[in-house]
Design a protein around this motif. Structure first.
Motif, PDB file in Angstrom:
ATOM      1  N   ARG A   9       0.825  -1.205   0.000  1.00 42.73           N
ATOM      2  CA  ARG A   9       0.000   0.000   0.000  1.00 42.73           C
ATOM      3  C   ARG A   9       0.861   1.257   0.000  1.00 42.73           C
ATOM      4  O   ARG A   9       0.493   2.265  -0.587  1.00 42.73           O
ATOM      5  CB  ARG A   9      -0.912  -0.001   1.223  1.00 42.73           C
ATOM      6  CG  ARG A   9      -2.079  -0.933   1.119  1.00 42.73           C
ATOM      7  CD  ARG A   9      -3.166  -0.385   0.180  1.00 42.73           C
ATOM      8  NE  ARG A   9      -3.951   0.647   0.816  1.00 42.73           N
ATOM      9  CZ  ARG A   9      -4.198   1.836   0.268  1.00 42.73           C
ATOM     10  NH1 ARG A   9      -3.687   2.164  -0.897  1.00 42.73           N
ATOM     11  NH2 ARG A   9      -4.947   2.715   0.910  1.00 42.73           N
ATOM     12  N   TYR A  33      -4.365  -2.821 -16.650  1.00 39.48           N
ATOM     13  CA  TYR A  33      -3.722  -1.513 -16.859  1.00 39.48           C
ATOM     14  C   TYR A  33      -2.901  -1.148 -15.624  1.00 39.48           C
ATOM     15  O   TYR A  33      -3.304  -1.409 -14.487  1.00 39.48           O
ATOM     16  CB  TYR A  33      -4.768  -0.417 -17.046  1.00 39.48           C
ATOM     17  CG  TYR A  33      -5.808  -0.656 -18.109  1.00 39.48           C
ATOM     18  CD1 TYR A  33      -6.909  -1.466 -17.874  1.00 39.48           C
ATOM     19  CD2 TYR A  33      -5.719  -0.019 -19.352  1.00 39.48           C
ATOM     20  CE1 TYR A  33      -7.879  -1.664 -18.842  1.00 39.48           C
ATOM     21  CE2 TYR A  33      -6.695  -0.200 -20.327  1.00 39.48           C
ATOM     22  CZ  TYR A  33      -7.777  -1.033 -20.062  1.00 39.48           C
ATOM     23  OH  TYR A  33      -8.738  -1.213 -21.036  1.00 39.48           O
ATOM     24  N   TYR A  35      -1.520   2.502 -14.078  1.00 35.70           N
ATOM     25  CA  TYR A  35      -1.605   3.952 -14.195  1.00 35.70           C
ATOM     26  C   TYR A  35      -0.706   4.598 -13.139  1.00 35.70           C
ATOM     27  O   TYR A  35      -0.498   4.066 -12.053  1.00 35.70           O
ATOM     28  CB  TYR A  35      -3.035   4.446 -13.948  1.00 35.70           C
ATOM     29  CG  TYR A  35      -4.004   4.152 -15.067  1.00 35.70           C
ATOM     30  CD1 TYR A  35      -4.750   2.983 -15.078  1.00 35.70           C
ATOM     31  CD2 TYR A  35      -4.179   5.063 -16.104  1.00 35.70           C
ATOM     32  CE1 TYR A  35      -5.645   2.723 -16.104  1.00 35.70           C
ATOM     33  CE2 TYR A  35      -5.082   4.806 -17.134  1.00 35.70           C
ATOM     34  CZ  TYR A  35      -5.808   3.627 -17.122  1.00 35.70           C
ATOM     35  OH  TYR A  35      -6.688   3.381 -18.142  1.00 35.70           O
ATOM     36  N   LEU A  91      -1.586   2.855  -9.721  1.00 33.27           N
ATOM     37  CA  LEU A  91      -2.887   2.188  -9.700  1.00 33.27           C
ATOM     38  C   LEU A  91      -2.912   1.058 -10.726  1.00 33.27           C
ATOM     39  O   LEU A  91      -2.480   1.237 -11.861  1.00 33.27           O
ATOM     40  CB  LEU A  91      -4.004   3.183 -10.029  1.00 33.27           C
ATOM     41  CG  LEU A  91      -4.240   4.299  -9.029  1.00 33.27           C
ATOM     42  CD1 LEU A  91      -5.066   5.414  -9.672  1.00 33.27           C
ATOM     43  CD2 LEU A  91      -4.943   3.785  -7.791  1.00 33.27           C
ATOM     44  N   LEU A 102     -14.342  -0.137 -15.660  1.00 32.82           N
ATOM     45  CA  LEU A 102     -12.962  -0.358 -15.249  1.00 32.82           C
ATOM     46  C   LEU A 102     -12.933  -0.459 -13.728  1.00 32.82           C
ATOM     47  O   LEU A 102     -13.515   0.376 -13.033  1.00 32.82           O
ATOM     48  CB  LEU A 102     -12.109   0.825 -15.717  1.00 32.82           C
ATOM     49  CG  LEU A 102     -10.607   0.707 -15.667  1.00 32.82           C
ATOM     50  CD1 LEU A 102     -10.129  -0.461 -16.489  1.00 32.82           C
ATOM     51  CD2 LEU A 102      -9.975   2.009 -16.150  1.00 32.82           C
ATOM     52  N   PHE A 104     -10.630  -0.639 -10.260  1.00 34.19           N
ATOM     53  CA  PHE A 104      -9.320  -0.245  -9.748  1.00 34.19           C
ATOM     54  C   PHE A 104      -9.008  -0.898  -8.409  1.00 34.19           C
ATOM     55  O   PHE A 104      -9.904  -1.149  -7.596  1.00 34.19           O
ATOM     56  CB  PHE A 104      -9.265   1.270  -9.532  1.00 34.19           C
ATOM     57  CG  PHE A 104      -9.040   2.062 -10.775  1.00 34.19           C
ATOM     58  CD1 PHE A 104     -10.100   2.424 -11.589  1.00 34.19           C
ATOM     59  CD2 PHE A 104      -7.760   2.448 -11.140  1.00 34.19           C
ATOM     60  CE1 PHE A 104      -9.897   3.161 -12.741  1.00 34.19           C
ATOM     61  CE2 PHE A 104      -7.545   3.194 -12.286  1.00 34.19           C
ATOM     62  CZ  PHE A 104      -8.620   3.546 -13.095  1.00 34.19           C
ATOM     63  N   GLY A 105      -7.709  -1.125  -8.169  1.00 36.04           N
ATOM     64  CA  GLY A 105      -7.237  -1.441  -6.835  1.00 36.04           C
ATOM     65  C   GLY A 105      -7.055  -0.149  -6.052  1.00 36.04           C
ATOM     66  O   GLY A 105      -7.262   0.947  -6.584  1.00 36.04           O
ATOM     67  N   ASN A 106      -6.646  -0.271  -4.783  1.00 37.30           N
ATOM     68  CA  ASN A 106      -6.470   0.908  -3.936  1.00 37.30           C
ATOM     69  C   ASN A 106      -5.158   1.637  -4.183  1.00 37.30           C
ATOM     70  O   ASN A 106      -4.944   2.720  -3.650  1.00 37.30           O
ATOM     71  CB  ASN A 106      -6.584   0.526  -2.464  1.00 37.30           C
ATOM     72  CG  ASN A 106      -8.029   0.355  -2.043  1.00 37.30           C
ATOM     73  OD1 ASN A 106      -8.924   1.018  -2.562  1.00 37.30           O
ATOM     74  ND2 ASN A 106      -8.271  -0.526  -1.092  1.00 37.30           N
TER      75      ASN A 106
ATOM     76  N   GLN B  34     -16.954   6.995 -19.216  1.00 39.26           N
ATOM     77  CA  GLN B  34     -17.209   6.490 -17.871  1.00 39.26           C
ATOM     78  C   GLN B  34     -16.939   7.580 -16.843  1.00 39.26           C
ATOM     79  O   GLN B  34     -16.016   8.370 -16.990  1.00 39.26           O
ATOM     80  CB  GLN B  34     -16.334   5.254 -17.590  1.00 39.26           C
ATOM     81  CG  GLN B  34     -16.605   4.118 -18.579  1.00 39.26           C
ATOM     82  CD  GLN B  34     -15.969   2.804 -18.181  1.00 39.26           C
ATOM     83  OE1 GLN B  34     -15.698   2.552 -17.013  1.00 39.26           O
ATOM     84  NE2 GLN B  34     -15.739   1.938 -19.166  1.00 39.26           N
ATOM     85  N   PHE B  36     -16.178   8.216 -12.699  1.00 39.92           N
ATOM     86  CA  PHE B  36     -15.626   7.552 -11.543  1.00 39.92           C
ATOM     87  C   PHE B  36     -15.655   8.498 -10.347  1.00 39.92           C
ATOM     88  O   PHE B  36     -15.655   9.729 -10.499  1.00 39.92           O
ATOM     89  CB  PHE B  36     -14.168   7.132 -11.777  1.00 39.92           C
ATOM     90  CG  PHE B  36     -13.976   6.129 -12.876  1.00 39.92           C
ATOM     91  CD1 PHE B  36     -13.899   6.531 -14.193  1.00 39.92           C
ATOM     92  CD2 PHE B  36     -13.860   4.779 -12.582  1.00 39.92           C
ATOM     93  CE1 PHE B  36     -13.715   5.606 -15.214  1.00 39.92           C
ATOM     94  CE2 PHE B  36     -13.674   3.843 -13.594  1.00 39.92           C
ATOM     95  CZ  PHE B  36     -13.603   4.264 -14.910  1.00 39.92           C
ATOM     96  N   GLY B  41      -7.035   8.717  -0.728  1.00 39.55           N
ATOM     97  CA  GLY B  41      -6.246   7.536  -0.402  1.00 39.55           C
ATOM     98  C   GLY B  41      -6.777   6.242  -0.988  1.00 39.55           C
ATOM     99  O   GLY B  41      -6.300   5.158  -0.637  1.00 39.55           O
ATOM    100  N   LYS B  42      -7.759   6.349  -1.867  1.00 42.67           N
ATOM    101  CA  LYS B  42      -8.348   5.143  -2.443  1.00 42.67           C
ATOM    102  C   LYS B  42      -8.221   5.132  -3.964  1.00 42.67           C
ATOM    103  O   LYS B  42      -7.881   6.141  -4.585  1.00 42.67           O
ATOM    104  CB  LYS B  42      -9.842   5.077  -2.077  1.00 42.67           C
ATOM    105  CG  LYS B  42     -10.124   4.976  -0.587  1.00 42.67           C
ATOM    106  CD  LYS B  42      -9.745   3.619  -0.054  1.00 42.67           C
ATOM    107  CE  LYS B  42     -10.065   3.462   1.419  1.00 42.67           C
ATOM    108  NZ  LYS B  42     -11.510   3.486   1.673  1.00 42.67           N
ATOM    109  N   GLY B  43      -8.514   3.975  -4.544  1.00 41.50           N
ATOM    110  CA  GLY B  43      -8.576   3.893  -5.996  1.00 41.50           C
ATOM    111  C   GLY B  43      -9.877   4.492  -6.506  1.00 41.50           C
ATOM    112  O   GLY B  43     -10.665   5.042  -5.743  1.00 41.50           O
ATOM    113  N   LEU B  44     -10.112   4.375  -7.810  1.00 46.33           N
ATOM    114  CA  LEU B  44     -11.310   4.925  -8.407  1.00 46.33           C
ATOM    115  C   LEU B  44     -12.421   3.888  -8.404  1.00 46.33           C
ATOM    116  O   LEU B  44     -12.173   2.694  -8.623  1.00 46.33           O
ATOM    117  CB  LEU B  44     -11.036   5.350  -9.860  1.00 46.33           C
ATOM    118  CG  LEU B  44     -10.269   6.645 -10.081  1.00 46.33           C
ATOM    119  CD1 LEU B  44      -8.816   6.531  -9.673  1.00 46.33           C
ATOM    120  CD2 LEU B  44     -10.391   7.078 -11.532  1.00 46.33           C
ATOM    121  N   PHE B  99      -8.223   4.148 -21.930  1.00 44.14           N
ATOM    122  CA  PHE B  99      -8.974   5.104 -21.127  1.00 44.14           C
ATOM    123  C   PHE B  99      -8.124   6.363 -20.973  1.00 44.14           C
ATOM    124  O   PHE B  99      -6.996   6.287 -20.480  1.00 44.14           O
ATOM    125  CB  PHE B  99      -9.248   4.539 -19.734  1.00 44.14           C
ATOM    126  CG  PHE B  99     -10.254   3.422 -19.702  1.00 44.14           C
ATOM    127  CD1 PHE B  99      -9.951   2.176 -20.229  1.00 44.14           C
ATOM    128  CD2 PHE B  99     -11.493   3.604 -19.123  1.00 44.14           C
ATOM    129  CE1 PHE B  99     -10.875   1.140 -20.187  1.00 44.14           C
ATOM    130  CE2 PHE B  99     -12.427   2.579 -19.071  1.00 44.14           C
ATOM    131  CZ  PHE B  99     -12.118   1.348 -19.602  1.00 44.14           C
TER     132      PHE B  99
END
Lengths: 113, 111
Positions: A9, A33, A35, A91, A102, A104-106, B34, B36, B41-44, B99
């Protein structure tokens, strides 16, 4: 359904050191992907995989960044050597198809000192 | 090369207001667009997906519209709540499944 998993993390390294990030996408998602997101900006694509083949790596700084996707599932992104400007959130995302959302992870927050 | 912009960059509104976020893209050759949400502190998190053949898509208090010819999409949030506070990003999805994201709009809903 389990989401996109990323580790670690957080990571703090000194410039010129190396670092690796790991991603496990949602099961069955062929497209993966990586990013880079700098604070206050939208995510910028580094590399896109379709199964274990690279579709787009045009914005990947290939002199220092590398990525692979093993057996079309997990993926690792490596930076060697790191620079101060690599400080960002990395990401990982996956999708089922071009017309699917799509996921995403954190992310991994990297600080290079 | 696709470019995506979003205005405003930041928005602060009192609870209960209806609001509109704007997204513009330069290349109309897209599969879909899209929206989002990103919490600190988080993803999308995916909110809405509008196919290129659609004009709008709705989910609860959220409604997104798409006008390909003018290169615009809007996200409408009805009866805003403090829990809606986050950064909202749009992404244009081109051929090749790439994207391209906008920089986001940072929304604060005040109780």
């Amino acid at each position: 359904e389990a989401g996109v998993a990323q580790s670690p993390r957080y990571k703090i390294i000194e410039k010129r050191q190396s670092v690796a990030f790991w991603c496990n996408p949602i099961s069955g998602h062929a497209t993966l992907y990586w990013y880079q997101q700098i604070l206050g900006q939208g995510p910028k694509l580094l590399i896109q995989f379709q199964n274990n083949g690279v579709v787009d790596d045009s914005q990947l700084p290939k002199d220092r960044f590398s990525a692979e996707r093993l057996k079309g599932v997990d993926s690792t992104l490596k930076i060697q050597p790191a620079k101060l400007e690599d400080s960002a959130v990395y990401l990982c995302a996956s999708s089922l198809s071009y017309n699917s959302p799509l996921h995403f992870g954190n992310g991994t927050r990297l600080t290079v000192t | 090369k696709q470019e995506v912009t979003q205005i405003p960059a930041a928005l602060s509104v009192p609870e209960g207001e209806n609001l509109v976020l704007n997204c513009s893209f330069t290349d109309s050759a897209i599969y879909n667009l899209q929206w989002f949400r990103q919490d600190p502190g988080k993803g999308l998190t995916s909110l809405l997906l509008i196919q290129s053949s659609q004009r709008e898509q709705t989910s609860g208090r959220l409604n997104a519209s798409l006008d390909k010819s003018s290169g615009r999409s809007t996200l409408y949030i009805a009866a805003s709540q403090p829990g809606d506070s986050a950064t909202y990003l749009c992404a244009a999805v081109g051929y090749g499944q790439n994207f391209v994201f906008g920089p986001g709009t940072r929304l604060s809903v005040l109780p």
